[in-house]
Design an enzyme around this catalytic site. Structure first.
Site, PDB file in Angstrom:
ATOM      1  N   LYS A 114      -0.879   3.229  -7.132  1.00  0.00           N
ATOM      2  CA  LYS A 114       0.233   3.793  -6.357  1.00  0.00           C
ATOM      3  C   LYS A 114      -0.027   5.266  -6.052  1.00  0.00           C
ATOM      4  O   LYS A 114      -0.550   6.008  -6.883  1.00  0.00           O
ATOM      5  CB  LYS A 114       1.533   3.622  -7.142  1.00  0.00           C
ATOM      6  CG  LYS A 114       2.801   4.019  -6.387  1.00  0.00           C
ATOM      7  CD  LYS A 114       4.029   3.719  -7.240  1.00  0.00           C
ATOM      8  CE  LYS A 114       5.320   4.148  -6.553  1.00  0.00           C
ATOM      9  NZ  LYS A 114       6.511   3.843  -7.394  1.00  0.00           N
ATOM     10  N   SER A 196      10.418   1.605  -5.298  1.00  0.00           N
ATOM     11  CA  SER A 196       9.521   2.378  -4.455  1.00  0.00           C
ATOM     12  C   SER A 196       8.095   1.837  -4.432  1.00  0.00           C
ATOM     13  O   SER A 196       7.303   2.190  -3.564  1.00  0.00           O
ATOM     14  CB  SER A 196       9.495   3.834  -4.947  1.00  0.00           C
ATOM     15  OG  SER A 196       8.975   3.919  -6.275  1.00  0.00           O
ATOM     16  N   SER A 220      12.209   0.279  -9.612  1.00  0.00           N
ATOM     17  CA  SER A 220      11.243   0.537  -8.543  1.00  0.00           C
ATOM     18  C   SER A 220       9.902  -0.153  -8.747  1.00  0.00           C
ATOM     19  O   SER A 220       9.030  -0.077  -7.884  1.00  0.00           O
ATOM     20  CB  SER A 220      11.031   2.047  -8.371  1.00  0.00           C
ATOM     21  OG  SER A 220      10.911   2.713  -9.608  1.00  0.00           O
TER      22      SER A 220
END
Length: 499
Positions: A114, A196, A220
């Protein structure tokens, strides 16, 4: 009513069918299928060992798939950038293998990271924001150091909701960032991707890589995982080192693994495990290495007593929810006993907002102080950058503005922080103790996931196929701190039960 009496098979037969023109996640109309695209770690490991596959071939295929699908074709936009050194790293790992040196079961496997996790290489770490573009991070986050030591190939950085979802809650869609654009689901281009960690979840579901590193503050990680039909684990807070993560709040931030099955997620967790420094971040964290993958028990559900919220968020009995009924029947077939729990969910939204706003302002400044060569050093700088450099989509930054404006006395902040942590823990601990439960289960997008994150407790989401709506559904497992191994075993056992 016995949960299996709701006839989940009949519910599944009524599920909506995807359009015949959409062929995701394989997308064979765009790129010819390859046997490695959706292979398990076990299958890949066997092929790497017998010489029928090399890491260079595996990485070459992954890069080709990203090139065909991420900006072209369905334009999934799950990857912000690929690692220009990936092929050379793969070649060096192939050479190590040929010389008889193996670093572990992930030797030569591509993994995506990420874009809010530092990588000390040529790639940016930007949390999706142009404001953080400049000199790359000086060093790997500790979890990335561990992964490199385990022999993985860092393939690239995944897209996310900008600023780890903290930029704008009113207009900005989940899965969008200024650098990466809008992430789209590989399972249905109109399906939600949530945030996210949307890019990490979509990348795994689209066959870019068998595993990806995500992060969670509150839902998330597990949220994007469930809607993309992949496994996602939010570890107990403190199990994995927090250094090198673009922060929201260290009271909740953690990295975690995503994969297509529980065994692979456990293997990635094993490779990430550890804390950099003299001691654990959270008191009581295991300090000796644990082999989570080898500890998986396929019969973990046999005789397991699991609680679930008696009522769904809409006030209807959860055991009548069509998706939960399907998953509950699978649990019962595996030998589990399900117990309804009458939860009284505390109202903690104000406490969560206060903690996020106070912490992101000061923790971001600390993080940015260690990032030379970028233009912003404070939250105020980020806000000013966004004003001076508006994105074409015209999204706002209401949460960043709110965080900058919040100023409360430290004792009051501590009251909110303790309320958030203690009441969330009490909710879960009391239910486990009162009913003698091994764990709690819920819909992944139900209410327990948020409280688990606020408590710092582990949470695991496991795919359960398509629900009556035709969209992916998943089962969420949670329990008290340091029960990561138990949850992984329960999820692993759940996978073994036929639909």
């Amino acid at each position: 009513m016995h949960l299996s009496a709701l006839n989940p098979a009949a519910l599944l037969n009524s599920a909506a069918r995807a359009s015949s023109e959409f062929d995701g996640p394989a997308f064979t109309s765009i790129i010819e299928a390859d046997s490695s695209d959706f292979a398990s770690m076990s299958a890949l490991k066997t092929r790497l060992e017998d010489g029928s596959l090399t890491s260079v071939q595996l990485v070459t295929r992954a890069l080709a798939r990203i090139a065909a699908l991420d900006r072209e074709g369905p334009s999934l936009r799950a990857v912000i950038e690929t690692n220009s050194e990936a092929l050379s790293i793969a070649a060096s790992l192939d050479a190590e293998r040929a010389a008889g040196t193996l670093r572990g079961p992930l030797h030569g496997i591509p993994v995506l990271i990420k874009d809010s996790v530092d990588t000390g290489d040529l790639m940016q770490t930007s949390a999706g924001s142009p404001a953080l573009v400049g000199e790359p991070a000086a060093a790997d986050a500790y979890v990335v150091q561990r992964l490199r030591a385990a022999g993985v190939v860092v393939l690239g950085k995944t897209n996310l909701s900008e600023w780890v979802g903290m930029r704008d809650w009113s207009t900005m869609p989940l899965g969008w960032s200024g650098r990466g654009g809008q992430t789209r689901s590989a399972l249905g281009l109109d399906f939600p991707v949530r945030g996210s960690s949307s890019g990490s979840a979509v990348a795994v579901s689209a066959g870019y890589a068998p595993m990806a590193v995500a992060t969670e503050t509150s839902g998330s990680l597990v949220g994007p995982a469930v809607v993309s039909g992949v496994v996602g684990l939010r570890p107990t807070l403190g199990l994995l080192d927090q250094s090198g993560l673009v922060p929201l709040t260290k009271r909740q931030d953690t990295a975690g693994p995503m994969a297509r099955n529980v065994m692979d997620a456990a293997l990635l967790l094993d490779a990430m495990f550890g804390v950099d420094g003299p001691g654990p971040v959270v008191e009581g964290a295991p300090t000796a290495l644990i082999d989570y993958a080898s500890g998986l028990q396929s019969n973990a559900l046999q005789g397991a007593k699991l609680g679930y919220p008696a009522m769904a968020a809409d006030g209807t009995p959860l055991n009548q929810h069509p998706e939960f009924a399907i998953m509950a029947a699978r649990l019962e077939r595996a030998g589990a006993t399900l117990v309804p729990v009458d939860f009284t969910f505390p109202a903690l939204n104000e406490a969560q907002i206060v903690v996020l706003c106070v912490d992101v302002k000061r923790e971001l400044a600390t993080y940015l102080a260690g990032r030379p060569g970028i233009a912003v050093k404070t939250l105020a700088d980020v806000i000013a950058f966004n004003i001076a450099n508006p994105d074409e989509a015209g999204y706002g930054q209401d949460m960043l503005l709110l965080a900058e404006s919040v100023n409360i006395p430290e004792p009051l902040y501590q009251v909110f922080a303790e309320q958030l942590r203690n009441e969330s823990r009490k909710l879960i601990d009391d239910a486990l103790a009162a009913h003698g439960l091994v764990a709690l289960v819920d819909l992944t997008l139900g209410r327990l996931a948020g409280y688990g994150a606020q408590a710092g407790y582990p949470g695991l989401t496991v795919p359960a196929g398509r629900g009556p709506s035709g969209r992916p559904m998943g089962l969420y497992f949670t329990a008290s701190k340091w029960t990561d191994q138990t949850l992984l075993s329960l999820g692993y056992a759940f996978e073994q039960v036929a639909d």
